[in-house]
Design a protein around this motif. Structure first.
Motif, PDB file in Angstrom:
ATOM      1  N   ALA A 284       3.982   6.788   1.552  1.00  0.00           N
ATOM      2  CA  ALA A 284       3.858   6.677   2.928  1.00  0.00           C
ATOM      3  C   ALA A 284       4.187   8.088   3.586  1.00  0.00           C
ATOM      4  O   ALA A 284       3.530   8.589   4.659  1.00  0.00           O
ATOM      5  CB  ALA A 284       4.598   5.910   3.806  1.00  0.00           C
ATOM      6  N   ALA A 285       4.597   9.081   2.627  1.00  0.00           N
ATOM      7  CA  ALA A 285       4.806  10.429   3.202  1.00  0.00           C
ATOM      8  C   ALA A 285       3.752  11.137   3.784  1.00  0.00           C
ATOM      9  O   ALA A 285       3.989  11.834   4.689  1.00  0.00           O
ATOM     10  CB  ALA A 285       5.686  10.950   2.108  1.00  0.00           C
TER      11      ALA A 285
ATOM     12  N   THR B 137      -2.114   1.897  10.218  1.00  0.00           N
ATOM     13  CA  THR B 137      -2.741   1.945   9.002  1.00  0.00           C
ATOM     14  C   THR B 137      -1.425   1.852   7.845  1.00  0.00           C
ATOM     15  O   THR B 137      -1.721   1.036   6.903  1.00  0.00           O
ATOM     16  CB  THR B 137      -3.420   3.539   8.787  1.00  0.00           C
ATOM     17  OG1 THR B 137      -4.378   3.523   9.669  1.00  0.00           O
ATOM     18  CG2 THR B 137      -3.888   3.761   7.286  1.00  0.00           C
ATOM     19  N   LEU B 138      -0.498   2.360   8.212  1.00  0.00           N
ATOM     20  CA  LEU B 138       0.593   2.164   7.288  1.00  0.00           C
ATOM     21  C   LEU B 138       1.002   0.853   7.093  1.00  0.00           C
ATOM     22  O   LEU B 138       1.119   0.155   6.156  1.00  0.00           O
ATOM     23  CB  LEU B 138       1.815   3.050   7.675  1.00  0.00           C
ATOM     24  CG  LEU B 138       1.599   4.431   7.343  1.00  0.00           C
ATOM     25  CD1 LEU B 138       2.726   5.418   8.175  1.00  0.00           C
ATOM     26  CD2 LEU B 138       1.465   4.743   5.823  1.00  0.00           C
ATOM     27  N   GLN B 139       0.992   0.061   8.169  1.00  0.00           N
ATOM     28  CA  GLN B 139       1.432  -1.397   8.225  1.00  0.00           C
ATOM     29  C   GLN B 139       0.411  -2.080   7.255  1.00  0.00           C
ATOM     30  O   GLN B 139       0.847  -2.962   6.436  1.00  0.00           O
ATOM     31  CB  GLN B 139       1.660  -1.902   9.691  1.00  0.00           C
ATOM     32  CG  GLN B 139       2.035  -3.315   9.730  1.00  0.00           C
ATOM     33  CD  GLN B 139       3.221  -3.775   8.959  1.00  0.00           C
ATOM     34  OE1 GLN B 139       4.443  -3.243   9.712  1.00  0.00           O
ATOM     35  NE2 GLN B 139       3.379  -4.342   7.992  1.00  0.00           N
ATOM     36  N   GLU B 140      -0.871  -2.066   7.601  1.00  0.00           N
ATOM     37  CA  GLU B 140      -1.757  -2.709   6.827  1.00  0.00           C
ATOM     38  C   GLU B 140      -1.580  -2.315   5.409  1.00  0.00           C
ATOM     39  O   GLU B 140      -1.774  -3.296   4.532  1.00  0.00           O
ATOM     40  CB  GLU B 140      -3.335  -2.209   7.194  1.00  0.00           C
ATOM     41  CG  GLU B 140      -3.501  -2.545   8.621  1.00  0.00           C
ATOM     42  CD  GLU B 140      -4.764  -2.054   9.112  1.00  0.00           C
ATOM     43  OE1 GLU B 140      -5.215  -1.058   8.695  1.00  0.00           O
ATOM     44  OE2 GLU B 140      -5.512  -2.536  10.091  1.00  0.00           O
TER      45      GLU B 140
ATOM     46  N   GLY C 187       6.531  -4.935   3.280  1.00  0.00           N
ATOM     47  CA  GLY C 187       7.097  -3.663   4.195  1.00  0.00           C
ATOM     48  C   GLY C 187       6.672  -3.898   5.461  1.00  0.00           C
ATOM     49  O   GLY C 187       6.088  -4.794   6.236  1.00  0.00           O
ATOM     50  N   ARG C 188       7.571  -2.994   6.090  1.00  0.00           N
ATOM     51  CA  ARG C 188       7.457  -2.963   7.640  1.00  0.00           C
ATOM     52  C   ARG C 188       7.276  -1.742   8.095  1.00  0.00           C
ATOM     53  O   ARG C 188       8.048  -0.877   7.801  1.00  0.00           O
ATOM     54  CB  ARG C 188       8.517  -3.799   8.244  1.00  0.00           C
ATOM     55  CG  ARG C 188       8.331  -4.054   9.785  1.00  0.00           C
ATOM     56  CD  ARG C 188       9.631  -4.611  10.506  1.00  0.00           C
ATOM     57  NE  ARG C 188       9.094  -5.013  11.791  1.00  0.00           N
ATOM     58  CZ  ARG C 188      10.101  -5.293  12.646  1.00  0.00           C
ATOM     59  NH1 ARG C 188      11.461  -5.701  12.462  1.00  0.00           N
ATOM     60  NH2 ARG C 188       9.873  -5.597  14.028  1.00  0.00           N
TER      61      ARG C 188
ATOM     62  N   GLY D 258      -4.035  -0.123  19.599  1.00  0.00           N
ATOM     63  CA  GLY D 258      -4.482  -0.867  18.287  1.00  0.00           C
ATOM     64  C   GLY D 258      -2.995  -0.945  17.304  1.00  0.00           C
ATOM     65  O   GLY D 258      -2.996  -1.668  16.431  1.00  0.00           O
ATOM     66  N   LEU D 259      -2.069  -0.466  17.798  1.00  0.00           N
ATOM     67  CA  LEU D 259      -0.664  -0.838  17.167  1.00  0.00           C
ATOM     68  C   LEU D 259      -0.202  -2.286  17.254  1.00  0.00           C
ATOM     69  O   LEU D 259      -0.361  -2.698  18.123  1.00  0.00           O
ATOM     70  CB  LEU D 259       0.374  -0.032  17.866  1.00  0.00           C
ATOM     71  CG  LEU D 259       1.636  -0.009  17.254  1.00  0.00           C
ATOM     72  CD1 LEU D 259       1.797   0.850  15.902  1.00  0.00           C
ATOM     73  CD2 LEU D 259       2.952   0.564  18.166  1.00  0.00           C
ATOM     74  N   PRO D 260      -0.100  -2.699  16.137  1.00  0.00           N
ATOM     75  CA  PRO D 260       0.596  -4.099  16.090  1.00  0.00           C
ATOM     76  C   PRO D 260       1.677  -4.365  16.959  1.00  0.00           C
ATOM     77  O   PRO D 260       2.716  -3.512  16.824  1.00  0.00           O
ATOM     78  CB  PRO D 260       0.696  -4.243  14.651  1.00  0.00           C
ATOM     79  CG  PRO D 260      -0.017  -3.467  13.988  1.00  0.00           C
ATOM     80  CD  PRO D 260      -0.208  -2.191  14.689  1.00  0.00           C
ATOM     81  N   ARG D 261       1.920  -5.474  17.575  1.00  0.00           N
ATOM     82  CA  ARG D 261       3.017  -5.710  18.566  1.00  0.00           C
ATOM     83  C   ARG D 261       4.256  -5.611  17.591  1.00  0.00           C
ATOM     84  O   ARG D 261       5.178  -5.248  18.136  1.00  0.00           O
ATOM     85  CB  ARG D 261       2.700  -6.811  19.330  1.00  0.00           C
ATOM     86  CG  ARG D 261       3.922  -6.853  20.503  1.00  0.00           C
ATOM     87  CD  ARG D 261       3.347  -8.091  21.591  1.00  0.00           C
ATOM     88  NE  ARG D 261       2.539  -7.593  22.307  1.00  0.00           N
ATOM     89  CZ  ARG D 261       2.704  -7.231  23.662  1.00  0.00           C
ATOM     90  NH1 ARG D 261       3.779  -6.736  23.931  1.00  0.00           N
ATOM     91  NH2 ARG D 261       1.758  -6.769  24.477  1.00  0.00           N
ATOM     92  N   THR D 262       4.208  -6.160  16.585  1.00  0.00           N
ATOM     93  CA  THR D 262       5.368  -6.160  15.598  1.00  0.00           C
ATOM     94  C   THR D 262       5.911  -4.968  15.328  1.00  0.00           C
ATOM     95  O   THR D 262       6.894  -4.977  14.497  1.00  0.00           O
ATOM     96  CB  THR D 262       5.118  -7.353  14.654  1.00  0.00           C
ATOM     97  OG1 THR D 262       3.915  -6.779  13.865  1.00  0.00           O
ATOM     98  CG2 THR D 262       4.809  -8.748  15.130  1.00  0.00           C
TER      99      THR D 262
END
Length: 230
Positions: free
Chosen positions: A58-59, A178-181, A188-189, A207-211
């Motif tokens: 993710a870096a 994108t990282l969450q997907e 992961g989270r 578009g950010l997931p609420r979680t």
């Protein structure tokens, strides 16, 4: 930013994460390796996964999409093969690096932490982590002044781009989404820590997931003229 200032922002949430992993379940759990983005004197986003390599992957996305002043990778380790500790690989945008150690003492249901100290020159995985962070922070960040609006048709005389402070939040939101997907398949989270309720609302609209959102208060519909951002 100074390394000491970065650690003052990063160490408290990391130690809290480890404490919850140890005491929040019937069976103590390991803390997932976590990468943390710091910008403008605060933690902006985090990515945690069960696999260190997935976390490290993710870096580059975080360096490009979040434009952090520093990236920090926190993970559990054993000193001298027996003493539990937390390690922090710190890399600034200027590519100043530091390896930091923080010893952990566990007694019954209590977890205690020493003051973080300079860990000297890392070897093995630690040295590799710092090299990876240096490469990531050498990438050019996205230009938040060129985020297209979606509320205007772009007719003559109208600005077709969002104000930079709003563009910053939209790019942040897209990066964390994108990282969450990417990390969902491994459990992961990714989290985005909004600096205000307005920024949180704009991030959700983008578009950010609420979680994935941590905000000061519940986020509702975005205002017509949002000035949130950093």
């Amino acid at each position: 930013m100074l390394i000491a200032d970065i650690m003052s922002l990063v160490a408290p949430p990391v130690t809290d994460l480890l404490r919850r992993a140890r005491t929040g379940a019937s069976t103590p759990q390991p803390m997932h390796p976590t990468i943390i983005a710091v910008r403008h004197g605060r933690v902006v986003a985090t990515v945690s996964t069960p696999r260190i390599q997935v976390t490290l992957d993710a870096a580059t996305a975080m360096a490009v999409g979040l434009d952090p002043a520093a990236l920090v990778v926190a993970a559990e380790a054993l000193l001298d093969e027996e003493r539990p500790a937390l390690t922090y690989a710190v890399m600034t945008r200027e590519r100043q690096a530091r390896w930091v150690l923080q010893e952990v003492t566990e007694a019954q249901d209590e977890v205690r932490f020493s003051v973080p100290v300079d860990g000297g020159q890392p070897t093995g995985q630690g040295a590799g982590t710092l090299r990876l962070l240096a490469e990531a922070m050498g990438q050019r960040p996205m230009d938040v002044r060129r985020v297209a609006r979606n509320d205007r048709a772009g007719t003559f005389g109208e600005d077709t781009f969002l104000p930079p402070e709003q563009g910053r939040v939209v790019v942040d939101a897209g990066t964390v989404k994108t990282l969450q997907e990417r990390i969902t398949p491994v459990g992961g989270r990714a989290l985005y820590i909004a600096r205000s309720a307005e920024a949180g609302r704009l991030a959700l609209q983008a578009g950010l997931p609420r979680t994935s959102l941590l905000a000061q208060e519940p986020a509702g519909p975005p205002p017509e003229q949002d000035t949130a951002g950093d």
